[in-house]
Design a protein around this motif. Structure first.
Motif, mmCIF file in Angstrom:
data_model
loop_
_atom_site.group_PDB
_atom_site.id
_atom_site.type_symbol
_atom_site.label_atom_id
_atom_site.label_comp_id
_atom_site.label_asym_id
_atom_site.label_seq_id
_atom_site.Cartn_x
_atom_site.Cartn_y
_atom_site.Cartn_z
ATOM 1 N N ILE A 47 0.862 -1.190 0.000
ATOM 2 C CA ILE A 47 0.000 0.000 0.000
ATOM 3 C C ILE A 47 0.895 1.236 0.000
ATOM 4 C CG2 ILE A 47 -1.839 1.269 1.191
ATOM 5 C CD1 ILE A 47 -2.700 -1.532 0.253
ATOM 6 N N ARG A 48 0.862 1.978 -1.090
ATOM 7 C CA ARG A 48 1.696 3.177 -1.211
ATOM 8 C C ARG A 48 0.962 4.418 -0.704
ATOM 9 N NH1 ARG A 48 4.454 4.132 -6.827
ATOM 10 N NH2 ARG A 48 6.134 2.947 -5.906
ATOM 11 N N LYS A 49 -0.365 4.478 -0.954
ATOM 12 C CA LYS A 49 -1.146 5.659 -0.589
ATOM 13 C C LYS A 49 -2.574 5.202 -0.328
ATOM 14 C CE LYS A 49 -2.955 8.664 -3.647
ATOM 15 N NZ LYS A 49 -3.025 9.608 -4.744
ATOM 16 N N GLY A 50 -3.260 5.869 0.597
ATOM 17 C CA GLY A 50 -4.654 5.538 0.877
ATOM 18 C C GLY A 50 -4.791 4.414 1.887
ATOM 19 N N SER A 51 -5.897 3.684 1.816
ATOM 20 C CA SER A 51 -6.143 2.612 2.771
ATOM 21 C C SER A 51 -7.051 1.559 2.164
ATOM 22 C CB SER A 51 -6.781 3.163 4.046
ATOM 23 O OG SER A 51 -8.068 3.674 3.756
ATOM 24 N N GLY A 66 2.623 2.133 3.501
ATOM 25 C CA GLY A 66 3.806 1.506 4.073
ATOM 26 C C GLY A 66 3.566 0.084 4.558
ATOM 27 N N THR A 67 2.371 -0.463 4.308
ATOM 28 C CA THR A 67 2.041 -1.820 4.736
ATOM 29 C C THR A 67 2.203 -2.795 3.577
ATOM 30 O OG1 THR A 67 0.427 -0.989 6.327
ATOM 31 C CG2 THR A 67 0.228 -3.295 5.710
ATOM 32 N N VAL A 68 2.764 -3.960 3.876
ATOM 33 C CA VAL A 68 2.868 -5.046 2.909
ATOM 34 C C VAL A 68 1.895 -6.137 3.333
ATOM 35 C CG1 VAL A 68 4.354 -6.867 1.970
ATOM 36 C CG2 VAL A 68 5.267 -4.570 2.338
ATOM 37 N N ILE A 69 1.177 -6.686 2.362
ATOM 38 C CA ILE A 69 0.262 -7.805 2.584
ATOM 39 C C ILE A 69 0.907 -9.035 1.956
ATOM 40 C CG2 ILE A 69 -2.047 -8.719 2.175
ATOM 41 C CD1 ILE A 69 -2.805 -5.822 1.333
ATOM 42 N N PHE A 70 0.901 -10.132 2.667
ATOM 43 C CA PHE A 70 1.448 -11.395 2.173
ATOM 44 C C PHE A 70 0.340 -12.443 2.239
ATOM 45 C CE2 PHE A 70 3.494 -15.487 3.057
ATOM 46 C CZ PHE A 70 4.336 -15.580 1.970
ATOM 47 N N LYS A 81 -12.252 -2.030 0.165
ATOM 48 C CA LYS A 81 -12.176 -0.656 0.661
ATOM 49 C C LYS A 81 -13.525 -0.305 1.265
ATOM 50 C CE LYS A 81 -10.347 2.600 -1.724
ATOM 51 N NZ LYS A 81 -9.656 3.110 -0.561
ATOM 52 N N ASP A 82 -13.499 0.506 2.318
ATOM 53 C CA ASP A 82 -14.752 0.990 2.904
ATOM 54 C C ASP A 82 -14.820 2.511 2.880
ATOM 55 O OD1 ASP A 82 -12.914 1.537 4.872
ATOM 56 O OD2 ASP A 82 -13.952 0.445 6.452
ATOM 57 N N SER A 83 -13.982 3.113 2.033
ATOM 58 C CA SER A 83 -14.026 4.563 1.832
ATOM 59 C C SER A 83 -13.828 4.830 0.343
ATOM 60 C CB SER A 83 -12.935 5.260 2.647
ATOM 61 O OG SER A 83 -11.670 5.041 2.050
ATOM 62 N N GLU A 84 -14.105 6.061 -0.073
ATOM 63 C CA GLU A 84 -13.960 6.407 -1.478
ATOM 64 C C GLU A 84 -12.626 7.069 -1.796
ATOM 65 O OE1 GLU A 84 -17.337 8.427 -3.079
ATOM 66 O OE2 GLU A 84 -18.737 7.037 -2.131
ATOM 67 N N GLU A 85 -11.760 7.214 -0.809
ATOM 68 C CA GLU A 85 -10.447 7.804 -1.073
ATOM 69 C C GLU A 85 -9.664 6.913 -2.039
ATOM 70 O OE1 GLU A 85 -7.399 7.718 1.998
ATOM 71 O OE2 GLU A 85 -8.278 5.905 2.796
ATOM 72 N N GLU A 86 -8.804 7.522 -2.812
ATOM 73 C CA GLU A 86 -7.985 6.757 -3.740
ATOM 74 C C GLU A 86 -6.892 6.002 -2.979
ATOM 75 O OE1 GLU A 86 -6.414 7.906 -7.924
ATOM 76 O OE2 GLU A 86 -4.861 8.477 -6.471
ATOM 77 N N THR A 87 -6.728 4.749 -3.342
ATOM 78 C CA THR A 87 -5.659 3.926 -2.786
ATOM 79 C C THR A 87 -4.742 3.512 -3.919
ATOM 80 O OG1 THR A 87 -7.047 3.118 -0.996
ATOM 81 C CG2 THR A 87 -5.122 1.785 -1.544
ATOM 82 N N GLU A 88 -3.458 3.718 -3.715
ATOM 83 C CA GLU A 88 -2.455 3.287 -4.686
ATOM 84 C C GLU A 88 -1.731 2.097 -4.093
ATOM 85 O OE1 GLU A 88 1.606 4.821 -6.911
ATOM 86 O OE2 GLU A 88 0.527 6.186 -5.582
ATOM 87 N N PHE A 89 -1.649 1.020 -4.873
ATOM 88 C CA PHE A 89 -0.946 -0.153 -4.377
ATOM 89 C C PHE A 89 -0.220 -0.867 -5.512
ATOM 90 C CE2 PHE A 89 -5.308 -1.247 -5.275
ATOM 91 C CZ PHE A 89 -5.251 -2.456 -5.936
ATOM 92 N N PHE A 122 12.175 0.305 0.336
ATOM 93 C CA PHE A 122 11.388 -0.781 -0.243
ATOM 94 C C PHE A 122 10.839 -0.362 -1.605
ATOM 95 C CE2 PHE A 122 7.340 -2.980 -0.892
ATOM 96 C CZ PHE A 122 7.730 -4.299 -0.733
ATOM 97 N N GLU A 123 10.291 0.838 -1.702
ATOM 98 C CA GLU A 123 9.741 1.326 -2.967
ATOM 99 C C GLU A 123 10.825 1.423 -4.034
ATOM 100 O OE1 GLU A 123 7.241 4.794 -2.750
ATOM 101 O OE2 GLU A 123 6.267 4.054 -0.919
ATOM 102 N N GLU A 124 12.019 1.859 -3.658
ATOM 103 C CA GLU A 124 13.124 1.939 -4.612
ATOM 104 C C GLU A 124 13.487 0.558 -5.147
ATOM 105 O OE1 GLU A 124 16.297 3.744 -2.413
ATOM 106 O OE2 GLU A 124 15.371 5.739 -2.446
#
Length: 140
Positions: A47-51, A66-70, A81-89, A122-124
């Motif tokens: 998760i780069r941005k949002g939730s 900043g969270t990684v899902i495995f 998602k339970d919101s309308e905010e944009e999430t980038e992953f 990590f992103e790099e």
């Protein structure tokens, strides 16, 4: 005894073959994957941005930047998602086997989610890996 186990796992990881099957990045305002199961590969999502939310069995995890899902194979889960905010992953599907037979990741007991201490690094690394894979695919 713990040292011997660590040495064995390290040796297994060195000879294992990492195969990234698919990868991509998305910007989403909605997401609703229910009762999802991957049969033959792992999935990692960053998760780069949002939730977003991850539900495994009866536990719901909040996914923040900043969270990684495995997600291992055969694990039934919901990702939504339970919101309308944009999430980038970023996400990728992969296998990590010895001689395409022995899956080494169960030995590591990786949690379903973990926040990164140094998400910039990590992103790099992941961006570099994605560029490298994309470049190699152009030549095949």
């Amino acid at each position: 005894m713990a040292r011997v186990l660590t040495d064995v796992i390290s040796a297994l990881l060195e000879i294992a073959d990492l195969k990234i099957l698919k990868f991509d990045s998305h910007h989403r305002n909605e997401m609703n994957y229910r009762d999802r199961i991957f049969e033959e590969y792992y999935m990692m999502t960053y998760i780069r941005k949002g939730s977003a939310k991850l539900k495994v069995q009866d536990k719901i995890y909040n996914l923040l930047p900043g969270t990684v899902i495995f997600i291992p194979p055969h694990l039934k889960h919901d990702q939504y998602k339970d919101s309308e905010e944009e999430t980038e992953f970023l996400w990728w599907h992969f296998t990590y086997n010895i001689h395409q037979v022995v899956d080494v990741l169960p030995f590591l007991h990786i949690p379903y989610i973990y926040p990164l201490k140094n998400h910039t690094r990590f992103e790099e690394v992941i961006s570099g890996l994605c560029r490298y894979i994309a470049k190699r695919r152009k030549f095949y």
